[in-house]
Design a protein around this motif. Structure first.
Motif, PDB file in Angstrom:
ATOM      1  N   PHE A 112       0.812  -1.210   0.000  1.00 46.37           N
ATOM      2  CA  PHE A 112       0.000   0.000   0.000  1.00 46.37           C
ATOM      3  C   PHE A 112       0.847   1.263   0.000  1.00 46.37           C
ATOM      4  CE2 PHE A 112      -2.654  -3.379   1.592  1.00 46.37           C
ATOM      5  CZ  PHE A 112      -3.848  -3.173   0.912  1.00 46.37           C
ATOM      6  N   THR A 113       2.022   1.170  -0.578  1.00 47.88           N
ATOM      7  CA  THR A 113       2.915   2.317  -0.714  1.00 47.88           C
ATOM      8  C   THR A 113       3.272   2.476  -2.183  1.00 47.88           C
ATOM      9  OG1 THR A 113       3.859   1.986   1.496  1.00 47.88           O
ATOM     10  CG2 THR A 113       5.147   3.290  -0.065  1.00 47.88           C
ATOM     11  N   LEU A 114       3.073   3.675  -2.704  1.00 51.90           N
ATOM     12  CA  LEU A 114       3.384   3.966  -4.100  1.00 51.90           C
ATOM     13  C   LEU A 114       4.305   5.172  -4.187  1.00 51.90           C
ATOM     14  CD1 LEU A 114      -0.194   3.810  -5.684  1.00 51.90           C
ATOM     15  CD2 LEU A 114       1.549   2.013  -5.801  1.00 51.90           C
ATOM     16  N   PHE A 115       5.122   5.174  -5.211  1.00 58.24           N
ATOM     17  CA  PHE A 115       5.906   6.357  -5.548  1.00 58.24           C
ATOM     18  C   PHE A 115       5.479   6.783  -6.950  1.00 58.24           C
ATOM     19  CE2 PHE A 115       8.292   4.257  -2.281  1.00 58.24           C
ATOM     20  CZ  PHE A 115       8.726   5.308  -1.480  1.00 58.24           C
ATOM     21  N   ALA A 116       5.031   8.011  -7.063  1.00 63.28           N
ATOM     22  CA  ALA A 116       4.450   8.472  -8.323  1.00 63.28           C
ATOM     23  C   ALA A 116       5.051   9.809  -8.721  1.00 63.28           C
ATOM     24  CB  ALA A 116       2.931   8.592  -8.180  1.00 63.28           C
ATOM     25  N   THR A 117       4.766  10.206  -9.946  1.00 64.61           N
ATOM     26  CA  THR A 117       5.185  11.511 -10.459  1.00 64.61           C
ATOM     27  C   THR A 117       3.949  12.380 -10.597  1.00 64.61           C
ATOM     28  OG1 THR A 117       6.977  10.453 -11.690  1.00 64.61           O
ATOM     29  CG2 THR A 117       6.378  12.707 -12.315  1.00 64.61           C
ATOM     30  N   ASP A 118       3.953  13.545  -9.955  1.00 62.52           N
ATOM     31  CA  ASP A 118       2.769  14.395 -10.007  1.00 62.52           C
ATOM     32  C   ASP A 118       2.761  15.246 -11.271  1.00 62.52           C
ATOM     33  OD1 ASP A 118       4.531  16.485  -9.587  1.00 62.52           O
ATOM     34  OD2 ASP A 118       3.843  16.941  -7.566  1.00 62.52           O
ATOM     35  N   LYS A 119       1.757  16.106 -11.396  1.00 69.58           N
ATOM     36  CA  LYS A 119       1.596  16.911 -12.609  1.00 69.58           C
ATOM     37  C   LYS A 119       2.730  17.909 -12.803  1.00 69.58           C
ATOM     38  CE  LYS A 119      -3.456  16.497 -12.595  1.00 69.58           C
ATOM     39  NZ  LYS A 119      -4.758  17.209 -12.497  1.00 69.58           N
ATOM     40  N   HIS A 173       5.771  17.062 -12.293  1.00 71.10           N
ATOM     41  CA  HIS A 173       6.925  16.182 -12.531  1.00 71.10           C
ATOM     42  C   HIS A 173       7.793  16.016 -11.289  1.00 71.10           C
ATOM     43  CE1 HIS A 173       5.780  16.387 -16.745  1.00 71.10           C
ATOM     44  NE2 HIS A 173       5.819  17.696 -16.685  1.00 71.10           N
ATOM     45  N   ARG A 174       7.156  16.105 -10.129  1.00 70.09           N
ATOM     46  CA  ARG A 174       7.865  15.871  -8.877  1.00 70.09           C
ATOM     47  C   ARG A 174       7.581  14.453  -8.401  1.00 70.09           C
ATOM     48  NH1 ARG A 174       5.292  20.796  -5.597  1.00 70.09           N
ATOM     49  NH2 ARG A 174       3.499  19.557  -6.309  1.00 70.09           N
ATOM     50  N   ARG A 175       8.578  13.847  -7.786  1.00 76.90           N
ATOM     51  CA  ARG A 175       8.398  12.514  -7.230  1.00 76.90           C
ATOM     52  C   ARG A 175       7.691  12.648  -5.883  1.00 76.90           C
ATOM     53  NH1 ARG A 175       7.800   8.142 -10.066  1.00 76.90           N
ATOM     54  NH2 ARG A 175       8.653   6.245  -9.122  1.00 76.90           N
ATOM     55  N   ILE A 176       6.625  11.878  -5.675  1.00 77.99           N
ATOM     56  CA  ILE A 176       5.868  11.936  -4.434  1.00 77.99           C
ATOM     57  C   ILE A 176       5.632  10.518  -3.917  1.00 77.99           C
ATOM     58  CG2 ILE A 176       4.696  14.105  -4.967  1.00 77.99           C
ATOM     59  CD1 ILE A 176       2.226  12.432  -5.746  1.00 77.99           C
ATOM     60  N   LYS A 177       5.393  10.419  -2.619  1.00 76.82           N
ATOM     61  CA  LYS A 177       5.078   9.140  -1.996  1.00 76.82           C
ATOM     62  C   LYS A 177       3.599   9.125  -1.611  1.00 76.82           C
ATOM     63  CE  LYS A 177       6.352   6.012   1.793  1.00 76.82           C
ATOM     64  NZ  LYS A 177       7.299   5.744   2.904  1.00 76.82           N
ATOM     65  N   ILE A 178       2.938   8.012  -1.895  1.00 78.66           N
ATOM     66  CA  ILE A 178       1.516   7.867  -1.607  1.00 78.66           C
ATOM     67  C   ILE A 178       1.320   6.607  -0.768  1.00 78.66           C
ATOM     68  CG2 ILE A 178      -0.782   7.497  -2.592  1.00 78.66           C
ATOM     69  CD1 ILE A 178       0.294   8.805  -5.186  1.00 78.66           C
ATOM     70  N   ILE A 179       0.568   6.725   0.320  1.00 77.64           N
ATOM     71  CA  ILE A 179       0.146   5.534   1.057  1.00 77.64           C
ATOM     72  C   ILE A 179      -1.379   5.537   1.124  1.00 77.64           C
ATOM     73  CG2 ILE A 179       2.264   5.270   2.397  1.00 77.64           C
ATOM     74  CD1 ILE A 179       0.856   6.575   4.753  1.00 77.64           C
ATOM     75  N   SER A 180      -1.925   4.372   1.331  1.00 81.75           N
ATOM     76  CA  SER A 180      -3.374   4.227   1.225  1.00 81.75           C
ATOM     77  C   SER A 180      -4.100   4.890   2.378  1.00 81.75           C
ATOM     78  CB  SER A 180      -3.749   2.744   1.189  1.00 81.75           C
ATOM     79  OG  SER A 180      -3.408   2.126   2.425  1.00 81.75           O
ATOM     80  N   ARG A 181      -5.323   5.337   2.100  1.00 75.59           N
ATOM     81  CA  ARG A 181      -6.254   5.696   3.149  1.00 75.59           C
ATOM     82  C   ARG A 181      -6.897   4.412   3.673  1.00 75.59           C
ATOM     83  NH1 ARG A 181      -8.007  11.028   3.655  1.00 75.59           N
ATOM     84  NH2 ARG A 181      -7.060  12.488   2.192  1.00 75.59           N
ATOM     85  N   TYR A 182      -7.514   4.515   4.837  1.00 73.35           N
ATOM     86  CA  TYR A 182      -8.001   3.292   5.478  1.00 73.35           C
ATOM     87  C   TYR A 182      -9.049   2.582   4.638  1.00 73.35           C
ATOM     88  CZ  TYR A 182     -12.273   5.698   7.026  1.00 73.35           C
ATOM     89  OH  TYR A 182     -13.467   6.374   7.062  1.00 73.35           O
ATOM     90  N   GLN A 183      -9.929   3.335   3.939  1.00 73.99           N
ATOM     91  CA  GLN A 183     -10.965   2.663   3.155  1.00 73.99           C
ATOM     92  C   GLN A 183     -10.359   1.936   1.960  1.00 73.99           C
ATOM     93  OE1 GLN A 183     -10.586   5.943   3.164  1.00 73.99           O
ATOM     94  NE2 GLN A 183     -10.804   6.802   1.108  1.00 73.99           N
ATOM     95  N   GLN A 184      -9.267   2.463   1.408  1.00 71.31           N
ATOM     96  CA  GLN A 184      -8.575   1.777   0.318  1.00 71.31           C
ATOM     97  C   GLN A 184      -7.893   0.513   0.836  1.00 71.31           C
ATOM     98  OE1 GLN A 184      -6.128   5.111  -0.633  1.00 71.31           O
ATOM     99  NE2 GLN A 184      -7.449   5.860  -2.285  1.00 71.31           N
ATOM    100  N   TYR A 185      -7.317   0.613   2.028  1.00 69.59           N
ATOM    101  CA  TYR A 185      -6.622  -0.530   2.613  1.00 69.59           C
ATOM    102  C   TYR A 185      -7.583  -1.687   2.867  1.00 69.59           C
ATOM    103  CZ  TYR A 185      -4.023  -3.375   5.943  1.00 69.59           C
ATOM    104  OH  TYR A 185      -3.421  -4.431   6.567  1.00 69.59           O
ATOM    105  N   PHE A 186      -8.670  -1.418   3.589  1.00 76.46           N
ATOM    106  CA  PHE A 186      -9.582  -2.502   3.961  1.00 76.46           C
ATOM    107  C   PHE A 186     -10.318  -3.057   2.747  1.00 76.46           C
ATOM    108  CE2 PHE A 186      -9.152  -0.551   8.214  1.00 76.46           C
ATOM    109  CZ  PHE A 186      -8.766  -1.693   8.907  1.00 76.46           C
TER     110      PHE A 186
END
Length: 589
Positions: A284-291, A293-306
């Motif tokens: 539930f951890t992602l590394f993405a490129t935003d609009k 072009h910056r590298r960002i880290k994303i972790i899930s919210r609880y509803q996405q996790y469950f």
């Protein structure tokens, strides 16, 4: 007695997650909905405990920070890291000195934060934690995977929680309230504030982590999975460099309320379970490129996790073969599909499955594909044509496929009868009850079907609950995340509607007189038919004077209320033509 963060909130956290220190084990060992078999792992070995038994048997052990075998300048407890490397890697156990080579690489990764920035350094270290890095320790210098953590068998890890961890580099010295370590690596950092001062909230703790610690002591956050902050009333968590306003709550089925200490205790007991921390790290951890072009880290919210774990749990069990996910628009359904696709693809008990994302519009296809691409999802294919879809399914391709429902129009019977195909349909309420939905089901007769929607339909001719709701789901849906919950958690921005009155003066006598003159030569029946066609709301709505009045109101409202406050605004109009009428009005005035 004076209440402080260390003897109330901080102590509560330690007591809750380290039961041998006086907490209640039952508060965090009970099985919770949405975990079950989704935690993964091939547990076929009869000599081992089951995943749930082993997870319950393992636990965090408390140790004061002063007793850890480390120097204040060390990010890791290196003797424990070395011990874990030897224990978890046979090729390193054969030559224990190889552990020092790995630790050297980990130190270099931590030091790289100065040049590469925190997100890049954290992404690199996360790859080490996930077992995605290799070293030439095999026969003839063959590269083999290096494991720092055993995510499948939690009991194989040294799980430690400590408080008042001091880190020093030169003149900079920081003290962290609570630190969670897996095999000597600090993966979670918590900031506990005092509940005795009403002016101090979780936000102060989050600010301390986000704006002070991460900037002045970034090395400590290179291995970080997530951080949390609480003042004993509210619990919030976030990833490195995540804006504080995006830090979210953690709730489960038994714990929806908040505002008191026991609510925070429940969130701590739920989220800070060692198996949940490891699950978030692995899946539930992602590394993405935003609009920008910056590298960002994303972790899930609880509803996405469950919800993801409920989907995975259902697929692993093999039944039911479908499920409805009813989550409000804007609450993160696209990322939910990313998390679910990745966990399904990596699950060892699913035999390298195919995951299909099905949408009903080209613009949604582009949007979903962009989300998956930005998140660097591996083995993802955007299906461009109907022929390509038939070819990929006919060739039994095992990847993540993104397509539109319309590409099934010429499917012509069964394309693939494999049972480990999982289909997730976005905006499931729109097209699944018609011929296209039927053709898709015929093409994939044994596939799992999960429908995601914010607005399910329950009518005789269209019924989203019939198409995706399983009989085993008491209320017709596998998971629901409502509008009220989304607004409460700030996953969706609240909508404020304003319908200003724009008066229309209608001179009925003058209209009747003019109408009589115009239609004088028509029969009575023709005049009635013409009146029915002409007397439509659109004629009144699109009156040029009314359009000018609406445009002037929008301009005044935007300048006085929306723009000064940094808000967003949406205008709802009668039809498509009304979308362009304001531009014509403004250009002519």
């Amino acid at each position: 007695m004076t209440f402080t963060e260390s003897n109330t909130v901080e102590q509560m956290i330690l007591d809750t997650i380290a039961p041998r220190r006086g907490g209640e084990p039952s508060a965090w060992k009970e099985e919770r909905a949405g975990w079950k078999d989704s935690l993964g792992g091939d547990m076929a070995e009869a000599s081992r405990l089951s995943p749930r038994q082993e997870a319950a048997d393992a636990h965090w052990d408390y140790l004061p920070a002063a007793q850890l075998p480390r120097k204040t300048g060390d990010v890791m407890v290196e003797p424990w890291v070395r011990e874990a490397l030897i224990r978890l890697n046979p090729d390193i156990a054969a030559q224990p000195d190889r552990a020092d080579e790995v630790i050297y690489n980990l130190r270099a990764c931590i030091l790289s934060v100065q040049a590469d920035g925190l997100v890049r350094a954290n992404e690199n270290f996360t790859a080490w934690l996930r077992g995605e890095k290799t070293m030439p320790f095999g026969p003839n210098g063959e590269h083999v995977t290096v494991r720092l953590v055993d995510a499948v068998h939690p009991g194989e890890n040294r799980l430690t929680v400590c408080n008042q961890w001091t880190w020093q580099a030169g003149a900079v010295e920081k003290r962290f309230d609570v630190v969670f370590l897996v095999n000597g690596i600090p993966v979670v950092i918590g900031e506990a504030k005092t509940p005795a001062r009403s002016a101090v909230t979780w936000f102060d703790g989050a600010f301390q982590v986000n704006e002070i610690y991460e900037r002045q002591a970034p090395a400590m956050f290179v291995p970080n999975v997530f951080s949390f902050a609480t003042e004993g009333k509210l619990f919030r968590y976030g990833a490195i460099r995540m804006p504080i306003e995006m830090w979210g709550p953690w709730r489960d089925e038994e714990n929806q309320a908040e505002g008191q200490l026991h609510h925070v205790r429940a969130s701590v007991a739920s989220m800070l379970r060692h198996e949940v921390v490891l699950d978030i790290l692995q899946n539930f951890t992602l590394f993405a490129t935003d609009k920008k072009h910056r590298r960002i880290k994303i972790i899930s919210r609880y509803q996405q996790y469950f919800t993801t774990n409920q989907i995975v749990d259902r697929v692993v069990k093999g039944y039911p073969k479908k499920g409805l996910i009813w989550h409000f628009q804007g609450s993160g359904k696209s990322l939910l599909m990313v998390f679910a696709a990745q966990k399904l693809r990596m699950h060892p008990r699913l035999g390298n499955p195919t995951v299909m994302i099905v949408v009903d519009r080209i613009d949604l296809d582009t949007q979903i594909t962009a989300t998956f691409n930005a998140s660097d999802v591996p083995n993802m294919v955007g299906v461009a044509t109907r022929q390509e879809l038939q070819t990929l399914l006919g060739q039994d391709v095992r990847k993540v496929l993104i397509t539109t429902i319309h590409k099934f129009a010429e499917a012509g019977g069964r394309l693939n009868e494999r049972s480990n195909i999982i289909v997730m349909v976005d905006e499931a309420h729109r097209t699944q009850e018609g011929d296209l939905g039927r053709k898709m089901r015929e093409a994939l007769p044994n596939a799992f079907l999960f429908g995601l929607t914010g607005t399910p339909i329950n009518r005789a001719d269209k019924n989203t609950f019939w198409a995706f709701g399983a009989d085993e789901d008491e209320k017709g849906y596998l998971s629901r995340y409502s509008f009220q919950e989304s607004i409460r958690d700030k996953a969706t921005l609240p909508l404020h509607f304003e319908a200003p009155e724009v008066k229309l003066k209608i001179d009925k006598a003058a209209i009747d007189e003019a109408y009589g003159q115009i239609t004088g030569n028509l029969s009575e029946q023709d005049r009635d038919d013409l009146a029915k066609r002409a007397a439509k709301m659109a004629v009144l709505v699109k009156n040029p004077e009314r359009v000018r009045a609406v445009v002037n109101h929008i301009v005044r409202h935007f300048r006085t209320k929306v723009e000064p406050n940094g808000f967003k605004a949406q205008v709802v109009v009668f039809d498509r033509e009304c979308c362009v009428l304001p531009t014509r009005s403004s250009s002519s005035s």
